[in-house]
Design a protein around this motif. Sequence first.
Motif, PDB file in Angstrom:
ATOM      1  N   ALA B 171      55.754  42.037  40.386  1.00 46.60           N
ATOM      2  CA  ALA B 171      54.694  42.016  39.557  1.00 46.60           C
ATOM      3  C   ALA B 171      54.618  40.678  38.684  1.00 46.60           C
ATOM      4  O   ALA B 171      53.428  39.981  38.720  1.00 46.60           O
ATOM      5  CB  ALA B 171      54.621  43.066  38.418  1.00 46.60           C
ATOM      6  N   ALA B 182      46.298  40.100  40.804  1.00 47.42           N
ATOM      7  CA  ALA B 182      47.472  40.920  40.138  1.00 47.42           C
ATOM      8  C   ALA B 182      46.819  42.009  39.256  1.00 47.42           C
ATOM      9  O   ALA B 182      47.167  43.072  39.715  1.00 47.42           O
ATOM     10  CB  ALA B 182      48.162  40.224  39.232  1.00 47.42           C
ATOM     11  N   GLU B 183      45.691  41.582  38.805  1.00 45.81           N
ATOM     12  CA  GLU B 183      44.895  42.781  37.842  1.00 45.81           C
ATOM     13  C   GLU B 183      44.283  43.752  38.823  1.00 45.81           C
ATOM     14  O   GLU B 183      44.219  45.075  38.598  1.00 45.81           O
ATOM     15  CB  GLU B 183      44.000  42.213  36.924  1.00 45.81           C
ATOM     16  CG  GLU B 183      44.264  41.452  35.961  1.00 45.81           C
ATOM     17  CD  GLU B 183      43.065  40.811  34.957  1.00 45.81           C
ATOM     18  OE1 GLU B 183      42.660  39.755  35.397  1.00 45.81           O
ATOM     19  OE2 GLU B 183      42.661  41.365  33.709  1.00 45.81           O
ATOM     20  N   LEU B 184      43.634  43.155  39.967  1.00 42.41           N
ATOM     21  CA  LEU B 184      43.148  44.068  40.952  1.00 42.41           C
ATOM     22  C   LEU B 184      43.991  44.909  41.585  1.00 42.41           C
ATOM     23  O   LEU B 184      43.706  45.999  42.184  1.00 42.41           O
ATOM     24  CB  LEU B 184      42.311  43.214  41.742  1.00 42.41           C
ATOM     25  CG  LEU B 184      40.981  42.418  41.427  1.00 42.41           C
ATOM     26  CD1 LEU B 184      40.468  41.490  42.479  1.00 42.41           C
ATOM     27  CD2 LEU B 184      40.107  43.344  40.776  1.00 42.41           C
ATOM     28  N   ALA B 185      45.322  44.690  41.592  1.00 42.13           N
ATOM     29  CA  ALA B 185      46.281  45.326  42.120  1.00 42.13           C
ATOM     30  C   ALA B 185      46.790  46.415  41.203  1.00 42.13           C
ATOM     31  O   ALA B 185      47.762  47.367  41.454  1.00 42.13           O
ATOM     32  CB  ALA B 185      47.407  44.644  42.622  1.00 42.13           C
ATOM     33  N   GLY B 186      46.389  46.353  40.103  1.00 44.34           N
ATOM     34  CA  GLY B 186      46.436  47.492  38.921  1.00 44.34           C
ATOM     35  C   GLY B 186      47.633  46.991  37.717  1.00 44.34           C
ATOM     36  O   GLY B 186      48.263  47.706  37.142  1.00 44.34           O
ATOM     37  N   ILE B 187      48.028  45.493  38.078  1.00 40.47           N
ATOM     38  CA  ILE B 187      48.989  45.194  37.018  1.00 40.47           C
ATOM     39  C   ILE B 187      48.581  44.996  35.928  1.00 40.47           C
ATOM     40  O   ILE B 187      47.476  44.214  35.864  1.00 40.47           O
ATOM     41  CB  ILE B 187      49.855  44.067  37.705  1.00 40.47           C
ATOM     42  CG1 ILE B 187      50.624  44.348  38.990  1.00 40.47           C
ATOM     43  CG2 ILE B 187      50.688  43.363  36.714  1.00 40.47           C
ATOM     44  CD1 ILE B 187      50.921  42.995  39.829  1.00 40.47           C
ATOM     45  N   ASN B 188      49.453  45.340  34.819  1.00 41.07           N
ATOM     46  CA  ASN B 188      48.882  44.933  33.443  1.00 41.07           C
ATOM     47  C   ASN B 188      49.326  43.593  33.189  1.00 41.07           C
ATOM     48  O   ASN B 188      50.563  43.546  32.580  1.00 41.07           O
ATOM     49  CB  ASN B 188      49.173  45.905  32.523  1.00 41.07           C
ATOM     50  CG  ASN B 188      49.035  45.781  31.047  1.00 41.07           C
ATOM     51  OD1 ASN B 188      48.316  44.638  30.619  1.00 41.07           O
ATOM     52  ND2 ASN B 188      49.173  46.699  30.105  1.00 41.07           N
TER      53      ASN B 188
END
Lengths: 322, 290, 243
Positions: B171, B182-188
């Motif tokens: 991540a 990364a955000e679109l993959a759900g990473i905070n």
Amino acid sequence: MKTTSRQLPSFKPSRRWLTPGAIAVLLAFAVVFPQQVAKDNVWNLFFLMCLGIAMGQSWNMLGGFAGQTSLGHAAFFGIGAIITRVLWFHGTPFFLALIVGGVAAATFAMIIGAPTFRLRGAYFAIGTLAVAEVLRITIAQNQPYISTMPGSMIAEYNLPSRYWLALGLAIATTGAAYMLLRSRWSLGILGVREDEEAAQATGVHVLRHKLLALGLSAVFMGLAGGVFAFKQISYYPEAPFFPTFTFEALMIAYIGGLGTVSGPVIGGIFFVVVRERLAANLTDVHQVIFGALFVVIVLLLPGGLLEIWDRSKRLALRVIRR
Amino acid sequence: MQSFMQTLVFGIFAGAIYGIAAMGLALVFGVLKILNIAHGELVMLGGYVGFWAFSTLGWDPFLSLIIVIPAIFIVGLILDRIVYRHIVRQLGEEKIKNSLLVSFGLGLVLQNLAQALFTGDERSVQVSYAGEGLNIYGVLLPWTRLATLGIVLIVTLALHFFLRKTYPGKAILATAEDYESAELAGINIGRVYMMTFALGAALAAIAGQFVTFTYSLAPSIGMTWTLKAMIVIVLAGTGSILGALPAGLLLGVVEAMAGAYLAQTYKEVAGLVIFLFVLIVRPQGLFVRK
Amino acid sequence: MPDFLNVDAINVAHGDIQALWDVSLEVGQGEIVALIGPNGAGKTTLMRAIAGLHPLKSGTVLLRDKALHALPAHRIVEQGVIMVPEGRRLFGGLTVMDNLELGAYSKRAREVRANTLELVFELFPLLAERRTQRANTMSGGQQQMLAVGRALMGVPKLLMLDEPSLGLGPLVVENIFETVRQMNQQGVTIFLVEQNARQALELAHRAYILEQGRIVGTGLGDELLRDDRVQQAYLGICPAPEE
Ligand SMILES: Nc1ncnc2c1ncn2[C@@H]1O[C@H](COP(=O)(O)OP(=O)(O)OP(=O)(O)O)[C@@H](O)[C@H]1O
Ligand SMILES: [Mg+2]
């Protein structure tokens, strides 16, 4: 045109505050007040304010007008200091020594300017930081002993003369900043800050304008260093090369209002007064408070004190209109 | 005068410390895209925690890493929360400029805070086995230096494994590559930035702990370490986090050689000159990642 | 009335320049809805705003009763709204497998990761073969498959695709559209932005037309295909010459 400087509020070359009335009052105060009080600590305080104004104006010419963030201004300050002091101690008339110090700083700036200006933005900043550190370390290793004024000079030392010199420098530097903004160069310099590529495309010789801003900036920083060398009885030759001097210069420019002429004046006065107050009461942590204050200004108030003034004026107008 | 081999070996030992300090800076630069001038102050703070553990608890400096690392990791979390997070959200050239200015100011805060808390006196840690070590054909390999090098290698490998093989590590790499994806993959990504900054701080702290018994500690050493770390990441080429180790070793050796064969006074300067040279000859090539 | 995704009167600006003006649209559960419009109309901006990458000046975005506009992007993903960004935007230095795993980063998706991965490999067998290849060394078409695969790894309820056909040959486009249709049949709601208006309208149940930041038309997919104005502006069909 793309605006790259969100951080710089759209300040026009500002002549605010520099109305003849305000200047006259400020100058009269600077001339009369210390003489009336005639105490060492007041001479000192006023000296520091003027030195601060000169340093802030100097940093602002390059960092505020031309948008080139230098983290190495201590190098110019240090060169001015060491050259002036060495020449002066060896019998050169002081004013000549001072001028040579300033010219030396500018010469050095020109030599490093051409290569470091190939570096953009952040790279320029750390490049200048590295240059200043190279100098500091070299000086520290080659001149490890404290430099003290010879007895004859101490005998005829008087504080007011130091102050008048610093006041002269502050006026000259502010005047130079003002004239720079009114000169035919100003459009190009501000253009370089706003958008280098666009400036280039419209026929501005970018490097030449950057070098001009750097050269002027370095001359005055070097002169400030010379005045420092004239004032201090003794210090380590390395001292004027400390990054703190860079920090003070850019801090003053930021506090007052980056990219304006009156900003460094206001910033210099504010910075020195507050610092001396804090230094008197909180010897240990006053630098901590200043560092923190600076961080807050960059993050929350990129327009400095002038912005507060502007905002409150606008707010007041709005309230009145209602 | 010491032998060429001995100079080389000491250069490598010094370089290991540069390498790990720079790795922290490179990690933060690569992921948060900010340049943290206060990185050296984190080295300094780490050193003080280790010095404190030594002087009050009597702990061996290698043992006290177990408190130095988490202590400065937490300092990193806090600094990210109150300062760096606000810069990371900004965009473009402004962001990196502001990161320089703000961290310059923050460095001063930390330095003066240390000055107020610990005084300006130079400190260092003397272990009982300081002079001992291996002697191979007249080349001295002190235990402390060998252990330093060993730990640096272990930490480097661990970091490599963490980034390449674990979910949180990936991540971090993903955020470094493209934070929006990364955000679109759900990473905070806010959390990633915070953890990465703290990790970078912890790496600085390890270097700081080595400084306590290899050199000496003072509140003012920060800037020197920031510059060393910057030299190393410029040499390594940015984007390369683990490349900091070989580049650090290179700097260590260059400095040692300059000190031995030119003059001691040029030791520090040699590195900075190389740095400026590389920066000017290949300004974009080394600092910008395609 | 569709009660799945509700975009209500949103205004979005890039700095001082407003890009979307009071845009409202709805996507019902199980639908395929297309958004078409010329370059610079604001299609990408609209999608990014829904995905939480761009703040709203005003207006609301609801998924059922959940206010998406109040959530950061990664929490929107957690709600099952997943976007394939324009230009793919893969993690180029990481492997195919890493990209897919990262697609399932959210907690909801992570729990069923192994199953989803099988499904994605069924849809795109090529990705299974290339799992250790670095993403940026793949061809454009392969990259688009990976981008869609990565999004599917997040177990979307609403899958948003921004110009998936960009720069791809007709065969690959056909493949991608076929996958989208299949996903839809398995219950995934689709919101699609396309330059390629004909194919988009053929695929979609309904469509919206966005011009200069405003919704200027809407209708059923085949209705719009037959619409004069749409034919002229987006399908390259000239009206019969007048005598
Ligand atoms: N980051 C940005 N900064 C400033 N303006 C932007 C930015 N992104 C988009 N815009 C502007 O917003 C408007 C809408 O852009 P958007 O990318 O949403 O259009 P689009 O419909 O997706 O176009 P395309 O079909 O070319 O992808 C355009 O005028 C564009 O110039
Ligand atoms: Mg688009």
